[in-house]
Structure formats: structure tokens, C-alpha cells
Design a protein around this motif. Structure first.
Motif, PDB file in Angstrom:
ATOM      1  N   SER A  81       1.744 -26.616 -28.236  1.00  0.00           N
ATOM      2  CA  SER A  81       1.846 -25.461 -27.939  1.00  0.00           C
ATOM      3  C   SER A  81       2.560 -24.795 -27.789  1.00  0.00           C
ATOM      4  N   LEU A  82       3.295 -23.750 -27.252  1.00  0.00           N
ATOM      5  CA  LEU A  82       4.000 -23.016 -26.067  1.00  0.00           C
ATOM      6  C   LEU A  82       3.538 -21.552 -26.336  1.00  0.00           C
ATOM      7  N   ALA A  83       3.311 -21.139 -24.884  1.00  0.00           N
ATOM      8  CA  ALA A  83       2.874 -20.168 -24.642  1.00  0.00           C
ATOM      9  C   ALA A  83       3.276 -19.276 -23.225  1.00  0.00           C
ATOM     10  N   VAL A  84       4.033 -18.621 -22.648  1.00  0.00           N
ATOM     11  CA  VAL A  84       4.732 -17.432 -21.921  1.00  0.00           C
ATOM     12  C   VAL A  84       4.512 -16.727 -21.540  1.00  0.00           C
ATOM     13  N   TRP A  85       4.310 -15.945 -20.659  1.00  0.00           N
ATOM     14  CA  TRP A  85       4.150 -13.947 -20.923  1.00  0.00           C
ATOM     15  C   TRP A  85       4.478 -13.393 -19.259  1.00  0.00           C
ATOM     16  N   GLY A  86       4.661 -12.826 -19.277  1.00  0.00           N
ATOM     17  CA  GLY A  86       5.395 -11.451 -18.099  1.00  0.00           C
ATOM     18  C   GLY A  86       4.719 -10.275 -17.934  1.00  0.00           C
ATOM     19  N   TYR A  87       4.886  -9.644 -17.186  1.00  0.00           N
ATOM     20  CA  TYR A  87       4.401  -8.538 -17.191  1.00  0.00           C
ATOM     21  C   TYR A  87       5.142  -7.004 -16.373  1.00  0.00           C
ATOM     22  N   SER A  88       5.604  -6.680 -16.614  1.00  0.00           N
ATOM     23  CA  SER A  88       6.311  -5.388 -16.372  1.00  0.00           C
ATOM     24  C   SER A  88       5.695  -4.816 -15.370  1.00  0.00           C
ATOM     25  N   GLU A  89       6.623  -3.187 -14.779  1.00  0.00           N
ATOM     26  CA  GLU A  89       6.091  -2.873 -13.316  1.00  0.00           C
ATOM     27  C   GLU A  89       4.493  -2.276 -13.604  1.00  0.00           C
ATOM     28  N   ASP A 114      11.503  -7.029 -17.662  1.00  0.00           N
ATOM     29  CA  ASP A 114      10.880  -5.029 -17.836  1.00  0.00           C
ATOM     30  C   ASP A 114      11.225  -4.777 -18.935  1.00  0.00           C
ATOM     31  N   GLU A 115      11.446  -5.486 -20.147  1.00  0.00           N
ATOM     32  CA  GLU A 115      11.654  -4.791 -21.666  1.00  0.00           C
ATOM     33  C   GLU A 115      10.789  -5.966 -22.728  1.00  0.00           C
ATOM     34  N   HIS A 116      10.199  -6.251 -21.536  1.00  0.00           N
ATOM     35  CA  HIS A 116       9.015  -7.335 -22.058  1.00  0.00           C
ATOM     36  C   HIS A 116       9.629  -9.045 -22.944  1.00  0.00           C
ATOM     37  N   LEU A 117      10.048  -9.299 -22.549  1.00  0.00           N
ATOM     38  CA  LEU A 117      10.414 -10.571 -23.033  1.00  0.00           C
ATOM     39  C   LEU A 117      11.216 -10.123 -24.515  1.00  0.00           C
ATOM     40  N   VAL A 118      11.903  -9.152 -24.925  1.00  0.00           N
ATOM     41  CA  VAL A 118      12.503  -8.749 -26.012  1.00  0.00           C
ATOM     42  C   VAL A 118      13.777  -9.552 -26.045  1.00  0.00           C
ATOM     43  N   ALA A 119      14.095  -9.764 -24.657  1.00  0.00           N
ATOM     44  CA  ALA A 119      15.888 -11.241 -25.467  1.00  0.00           C
ATOM     45  C   ALA A 119      15.523 -12.261 -25.424  1.00  0.00           C
ATOM     46  N   ILE A 120      14.841 -12.292 -25.240  1.00  0.00           N
ATOM     47  CA  ILE A 120      14.435 -13.798 -24.997  1.00  0.00           C
ATOM     48  C   ILE A 120      14.360 -14.272 -27.034  1.00  0.00           C
ATOM     49  N   PRO A 121      15.122 -15.258 -26.767  1.00  0.00           N
ATOM     50  CA  PRO A 121      15.801 -15.646 -29.122  1.00  0.00           C
ATOM     51  C   PRO A 121      14.020 -16.199 -29.687  1.00  0.00           C
ATOM     52  N   ASP A 122      14.037 -16.035 -31.032  1.00  0.00           N
ATOM     53  CA  ASP A 122      13.717 -16.688 -31.483  1.00  0.00           C
ATOM     54  C   ASP A 122      13.691 -18.180 -31.489  1.00  0.00           C
ATOM     55  N   PRO A 123      12.893 -18.877 -31.398  1.00  0.00           N
ATOM     56  CA  PRO A 123      13.406 -20.476 -31.610  1.00  0.00           C
ATOM     57  C   PRO A 123      13.978 -20.664 -33.359  1.00  0.00           C
ATOM     58  N   LYS A 124      14.083 -20.160 -34.365  1.00  0.00           N
ATOM     59  CA  LYS A 124      14.531 -20.058 -35.507  1.00  0.00           C
ATOM     60  C   LYS A 124      16.622 -20.311 -34.639  1.00  0.00           C
ATOM     61  N   ASP A 125      16.291 -19.200 -34.554  1.00  0.00           N
ATOM     62  CA  ASP A 125      18.033 -19.228 -34.040  1.00  0.00           C
ATOM     63  C   ASP A 125      17.713 -19.841 -33.398  1.00  0.00           C
ATOM     64  N   LEU A 147       2.208  -5.832 -20.108  1.00  0.00           N
ATOM     65  CA  LEU A 147       2.391  -7.615 -20.395  1.00  0.00           C
ATOM     66  C   LEU A 147       2.724  -7.937 -22.095  1.00  0.00           C
ATOM     67  N   ALA A 148       3.532  -8.898 -21.799  1.00  0.00           N
ATOM     68  CA  ALA A 148       4.162  -9.818 -23.282  1.00  0.00           C
ATOM     69  C   ALA A 148       4.132 -10.837 -23.261  1.00  0.00           C
ATOM     70  N   LEU A 149       3.846 -11.680 -24.854  1.00  0.00           N
ATOM     71  CA  LEU A 149       3.508 -12.306 -24.708  1.00  0.00           C
ATOM     72  C   LEU A 149       3.606 -13.412 -25.519  1.00  0.00           C
ATOM     73  N   LEU A 150       4.334 -14.522 -25.424  1.00  0.00           N
ATOM     74  CA  LEU A 150       5.339 -15.186 -26.358  1.00  0.00           C
ATOM     75  C   LEU A 150       4.655 -16.331 -26.777  1.00  0.00           C
ATOM     76  N   LEU A 151       4.727 -17.142 -28.045  1.00  0.00           N
ATOM     77  CA  LEU A 151       3.359 -17.687 -28.657  1.00  0.00           C
ATOM     78  C   LEU A 151       4.231 -18.572 -29.663  1.00  0.00           C
ATOM     79  N   ALA A 152       4.482 -19.724 -29.700  1.00  0.00           N
ATOM     80  CA  ALA A 152       5.030 -20.879 -30.775  1.00  0.00           C
ATOM     81  C   ALA A 152       4.017 -22.117 -30.951  1.00  0.00           C
TER      82      ALA A 152
END
Length: 228
Positions: A66-74, A113-124, A220-225
């Protein structure tokens, strides 16, 4: 940080079980193929080059790893939503002399700050390597346009001194003071103190007293794969 962590580790019951290595996240030559159960990152994923990170994660993760990354905004004041515009003006405003906004490192700060939406999906990036990719937003009512936001889970009750100490960890504050060192001599306190005092006025009751402690929360935003 590695030196301090190593000292703490030596004094613990875990020496020999944990190893610290300084490395780029996108290059992990010290790890064998398919040798890792979990990759985790806290408040750092917004600095990674994901065009390289996803392939390297695919290389080192074992099947079903598994991969799990997270980050929090203001931060937000839980019981005082009226403080949000003031917080945004301080941390993300455009005036370089009255706000820390222009003093953050970009684009990393924008990404978190934009909750990691810029991180691409792995399939891309690397087709067929990951499954069960998910973006989970513990942002409460602060960002209703995000997909299926859940209640905030990162929160803390703080004294004003605690909050000021947290504000002083901002890299943008250090950059600000490098550019405006005279701010440290302001008789009303530096920009962080002046901001804190304005926050206090928002929490002041009709009798003129403000709360001794405040509830602070971070969307907080959390990405899981999971590796195929």
C-alpha cells in the motif's frame, strides 16, 4: 532531524529495528524490487515529482502493498468560522508586506492547500500497476466542492501560546522576516503576534474576555493506492 531521531531511537527499545536514510522519494536504490509493505508520507507529498514517484513506488512495493500519503491545508478555528477570512488573508493574501502568502515556496504550498488534487492518478502515469486508488477528504464543511468530504479528524485544543508557537513554524514567516527584518522590532509585536491578537478579538465575548483555549482543526486530504 535524522540526528535527533537517531538519538531518540538509541534511547528507545527499538534500536536495530528502524533505519533512517536521507534520499529523494523518487529514487530509492537501497530498496529491492517488491520488498516494501507500506509507503507513507505525512505533509510532504506536495513536493514529490509524481511522474517519477509512481513508477518507483510500483517497483519497491510488494504485491498488495500500500501507499498512503496525506497533507493538511490551512488551519481553522472550529467554533469561530468568522475567523476564516482573517486566516486566509494572513496566510494566503497577496500583499507581500501584510501577508505571508507571497512568501511560501510554490507550487508545493499551493498543491497542499488545494488538498493534493494536482497529484495525478497512478493510472495516468504507469498503467496497470495500482488498484483501489482513492482520494479521501477529511475537510468537513470547509471545502464543500471536494468529492464526498468527511468530518475533520485532525484537531487539537490549544492555548494561544501553543498557537503562536505553531505559527512560528511557518517557513513563509521565516522568509518574510528575511525580507522585512524590521518587523521583528514592531512595538505591537511581529506579524505573527499581530495576527494572533486579531484572532483573539474574534473570540472575545460580550464581557470583553476571550477564551483561554481554542479548538483548532486542519482540513486533510488522504491518498491511498494498492499495488497490483
Amino acid at each position: 532531524m535524522i540526528e535527533q531521531a537517531s538519538q531518540s531511537l538509541a534511547a528507545s527499545s527499538l534500536p536495530g529495528q528502524i533505519q533512517y536514510i536521507q534520499s529523494a522519494a523518487e529514487q530509492l536504490p537501497f530498496l529491492e524490487n517488491g520488498s516494501v509493505d507500506l509507503i507513507a508520507s505525512a505533509q510532504a507529498a506536495h513536493w514529490f515529482d509524481w511522474s517519477k514517484l509512481w513508477p518507483e513506488a510500483a517497483r519497491v512495493l510488494r504485491k498488495d502493498g500500500s501507499l498512503a500519503v496525506w497533507g493538511y491545508s490551512e488551519f481553522r478555528l472550529t467554533r469561530y468560522p468568522s475567523a476564516t477570512p482573517l486566516i486566509n488573508a494572513y496566510a494566503q493574501g497577496a500583499d507581500p508586506k501584510d501577508s505571508l502568502g507571497p512568501h511560501w515556496e510554490r507550487p508545493g504550498r499551493t498543491i497542499v492547500d488545494e488538498h493534493l488534487v494536482a497529484i495525478p492518478d497512478p493510472k495516468d502515469v504507469i498503467s496497470g500497476a495500482f488498484r483501489d486508488f482513492e482520494r479521501v477528504y477529511f475537510t468537513g464543511e470547509h471545502y464543500p466542492t471536494l468529492t464526498s468530504p468527511r468530518p475533520v479528524i485532525l484537531r487539537k485544543t490549544m492555548t494561544w501560546d501553543n498557537l503562536l508557537s505553531y505559527l512560528r513554524t511557518y517557513s513563509s514567516l521565516h522568509t518574510y522576516h528575511e525580507k522585512y527584518p524590521e518587523d521583528l522590532q514592531n512595538p505591537e509585536g511581529d506579524i505573527a503576534v499581530r495576527f494572533l491578537n486579531r484572532l483573539k478579538t474574534i473570540t472575545t465575548d460580550k464581557e470583553g474576555a476571550h477564551a483561554d483555549e481554542i479548538d483548532v482543526e486542519w482540513p486533510l486530504a488522504l491518498l491511498l493506492a494498492r499495488r497490483v
